[in-house]
Design a protein around this motif. Structure first.
Motif, PDB file in Angstrom:
ATOM      1  N   VAL A 133     -21.815 -42.433 -43.021  1.00  0.00           N
ATOM      2  CA  VAL A 133     -21.486 -41.075 -43.114  1.00  0.00           C
ATOM      3  C   VAL A 133     -20.333 -40.836 -43.427  1.00  0.00           C
ATOM      4  O   VAL A 133     -19.380 -41.887 -43.502  1.00  0.00           O
ATOM      5  CB  VAL A 133     -21.873 -40.249 -41.571  1.00  0.00           C
ATOM      6  CG1 VAL A 133     -23.235 -40.507 -41.237  1.00  0.00           C
ATOM      7  CG2 VAL A 133     -20.856 -41.154 -40.514  1.00  0.00           C
ATOM      8  N   VAL A 134     -19.905 -39.510 -43.660  1.00  0.00           N
ATOM      9  CA  VAL A 134     -18.553 -39.356 -44.051  1.00  0.00           C
ATOM     10  C   VAL A 134     -17.450 -39.496 -42.857  1.00  0.00           C
ATOM     11  O   VAL A 134     -17.814 -39.014 -41.692  1.00  0.00           O
ATOM     12  CB  VAL A 134     -18.616 -37.962 -44.627  1.00  0.00           C
ATOM     13  CG1 VAL A 134     -17.025 -37.483 -44.963  1.00  0.00           C
ATOM     14  CG2 VAL A 134     -19.467 -37.574 -45.786  1.00  0.00           C
ATOM     15  N   PRO A 135     -16.677 -40.617 -42.803  1.00  0.00           N
ATOM     16  CA  PRO A 135     -15.948 -40.935 -41.919  1.00  0.00           C
ATOM     17  C   PRO A 135     -15.021 -39.621 -41.214  1.00  0.00           C
ATOM     18  O   PRO A 135     -14.349 -38.844 -42.234  1.00  0.00           O
ATOM     19  CB  PRO A 135     -14.826 -41.782 -42.345  1.00  0.00           C
ATOM     20  CG  PRO A 135     -14.777 -41.880 -43.789  1.00  0.00           C
ATOM     21  CD  PRO A 135     -16.366 -41.244 -44.382  1.00  0.00           C
ATOM     22  N   ARG A 136     -14.942 -39.705 -39.894  1.00  0.00           N
ATOM     23  CA  ARG A 136     -14.103 -38.311 -39.184  1.00  0.00           C
ATOM     24  C   ARG A 136     -13.017 -39.239 -38.364  1.00  0.00           C
ATOM     25  O   ARG A 136     -13.561 -40.069 -37.852  1.00  0.00           O
ATOM     26  CB  ARG A 136     -14.887 -37.545 -38.377  1.00  0.00           C
ATOM     27  CG  ARG A 136     -15.744 -36.695 -39.354  1.00  0.00           C
ATOM     28  CD  ARG A 136     -16.551 -35.441 -38.324  1.00  0.00           C
ATOM     29  NE  ARG A 136     -17.456 -36.307 -37.698  1.00  0.00           N
ATOM     30  CZ  ARG A 136     -17.292 -36.267 -36.252  1.00  0.00           C
ATOM     31  NH1 ARG A 136     -16.384 -35.738 -35.726  1.00  0.00           N
ATOM     32  NH2 ARG A 136     -18.231 -36.809 -35.718  1.00  0.00           N
ATOM     33  N   LEU A 137     -11.687 -38.814 -38.406  1.00  0.00           N
ATOM     34  CA  LEU A 137     -10.611 -39.409 -37.851  1.00  0.00           C
ATOM     35  C   LEU A 137     -11.166 -39.487 -36.234  1.00  0.00           C
ATOM     36  O   LEU A 137     -10.855 -40.715 -35.622  1.00  0.00           O
ATOM     37  CB  LEU A 137      -9.370 -39.024 -38.003  1.00  0.00           C
ATOM     38  CG  LEU A 137      -8.291 -39.635 -37.297  1.00  0.00           C
ATOM     39  CD1 LEU A 137      -8.027 -40.888 -37.633  1.00  0.00           C
ATOM     40  CD2 LEU A 137      -6.930 -38.796 -37.666  1.00  0.00           C
TER      41      LEU A 137
END
Length: 459
Positions: free
Chosen positions: A234-238
């Motif tokens: 998935v699109v990485p989230r901090l």
């Protein structure tokens, strides 16, 4: 009235994670076979690279690449330790049928693994003079090893990303695509090695450049498989990465401590062998390349049973977990026995292929005669450690690996070398592994029984 329950049962069975149903031995064999195929391809390419270097008829080149391999073994061992939490967490989430969590954990784990691998390279590069001199490198050997490592170490983060993606594929049960990704590394290297080593006259540096290009291909192929075939990134989230760091490092730290025991003991052994000269170091380099090729099945087995155990733990199938461990031990006995016989038969032509001088040839042939005894008990530790790391007991893995690498190796190799030369050091490695191998397997079965007892009240 009867159709509805049967349809529900069929739907439930269809949705069951791959390793929770079917023969555990079949899962072990398929996962190990596909993993071994990819590993053998890479290890054979490494072996052929060293073979090409040996054809240059310069023992310092062979010894230099051998010392560089010891240092790279350290970085790869850390990467393998970082793979373990990714495989454990993702397979457990898939086994519990939480695909969203699996995608998030796969993404966070890959990012964390890349960051740690980059930091390792940055720490090691300025320490190379200290490390290579401590292993007994002569002036020429030192130059070869240092140049090789300055080319190959900076791309360690790329290798880490590829290994992370490949682990996610295996956690999902897609051993075939994981194997194809690994084979891409071998394919690129086998094409580029002779071109760069001989065609461009780069010698050992050409082999290092081929490693870098192959790592780029590895990441690319794995990424395509993960995104197109499984949608497991998935699109990485901090925020998610920081939240997942805690469970990741809870497994990764002891797993890394476990895995670096092998390169540390290997470096010590190289230092023991180095006192007998460059020909002895060259023999150690050949053994270090032959061993992974010959015993790739054992290395693959350690990675194969992790997802099988993890998914069945998530599904609370403790009977299948015990059977998986038994199947792994059966495979180990048969495989190591067959490899031992094969190495014994090819020991002489093997040394001829490397143009080995007398001392180098004697040591390599002696190892081939002793290899099964050494690697059977080391394999038992591998299998047990895979169980510990995937079932929530990573500190046990640390204990057994460091125990074998220190108490079970250092005194035996040191005094063996004093009494019987480099051959005695080889005997020491095998003798010191016996107790730790047997104890590790017994403890692995105990941990599964303990998990089962702890789960009964909750059920």
């Amino acid at each position: 009235m009867d159709a509805s329950p049967s349809a529900a049962d069929a739907d439930q069975k269809a949705e069951a994670p791959r390793f929770v149903v079917g023969s555990t031995m079949r899962h072990v064999l398929v996962m190990t076979g596909t993993g071994a195929a990819g590993l053998v391809a890479i290890f054979i390419v490494d072996l052929v690279s060293l073979l090409y270097i040996s054809w240059l008829n310069d023992p310092s080149l062979t010894a230099g690449v051998g010392l560089a391999t010891v240092v790279m073994f350290f970085t790869i061992s850390i990467n393998v330790g970082l793979m373990i939490p990714i495989g454990a967490l993702v397979s457990r989430a898939l086994g519990a049928r939480r695909p969203e969590d699996a995608r998030r954990l796969a993404t966070s784990g890959s990012i964390l693994m890349a960051i740690v691998a980059a930091c390792v390279s940055l720490i090691l590069l300025p320490l190379l003079p200290l490390l290579l001199n401590a292993m007994g490198a002569s002036e020429q050997t030192y130059e070869v090893a240092r140049n090789f490592l300055w080319i190959a170490l900076p791309t360690n983060a790329l290798m880490a990303v590829g290994m992370a993606f490949s682990t996610v594929l295996r956690a999902a049960g897609d051993a075939k695509r994981s194997m194809y990704a690994t084979l891409s590394v071998a394919a690129v290297t086998v094409v580029l090695d002779p071109i760069l080593i001989f065609g461009f006259g780069l010698k050992a540096n050409g082999a290092a450049l081929a490693i870098n290009i192959a790592r780029v291909a590895y990441v690319y192929v794995c990424f395509l498989y993960l995104t197109r075939a499984h949608n497991l990134l998935v699109v990485p989230r901090l925020k998610a990465v920081l939240a997942d760091a805690r469970p990741f490092f809870a497994i990764a730290v002891p797993a890394i401590l476990t895995n670096i025991a092998a390169p540390v003991s290997n470096a010590f052994f190289t230092g023991v062998i180095a006192q007998f000269g460059d020909e002895a170091i060259a023999a150690s380099a050949i053994i270090d390349r032959v061993t992974p090729v010959a015993f790739a099945g054992v290395f693959a087995l350690a990675g194969a049973i992790g997802p099988v155990l993890g998914q069945n733990w998530g599904a609370q199938r403790y009977d299948r977990m015990k059977q998986t461990l038994k199947d792994a031990l059966t495979f180990t006995v048969v495989y190591v026995g067959c490899v031992w016989l094969a190495l014994f038969l090819v020991r002489v032509p093997l040394t001829h292929a490397f143009n080995a001088p007398p001392l180098t040839a004697d040591l390599v042939q002696f190892f081939c005669q002793l290899s099964g005894f050494i690697w059977f008990f080391i394999s038992l530790v591998f299998v047990a450690n895979a169980s510990f790391n995937n079932l929530g007991y990573p500190l046990l893995s640390t204990f057994f690996n460091w125990g074998r690498a220190t108490l079970g190796m250092i005194p035996f190799a040191y005094f063996g070398a004093r009494i019987a030369g480099p051959e005695g050091a080889l005997i020491g490695i095998g003798a010191g592994s016996v107790v730790f191998g047997i104890a590790a397997v017994i403890t692995a079965f105990w941990t599964i029984r303990r998990l089962e007892r702890q789960a009964v009240p909750a059920l």
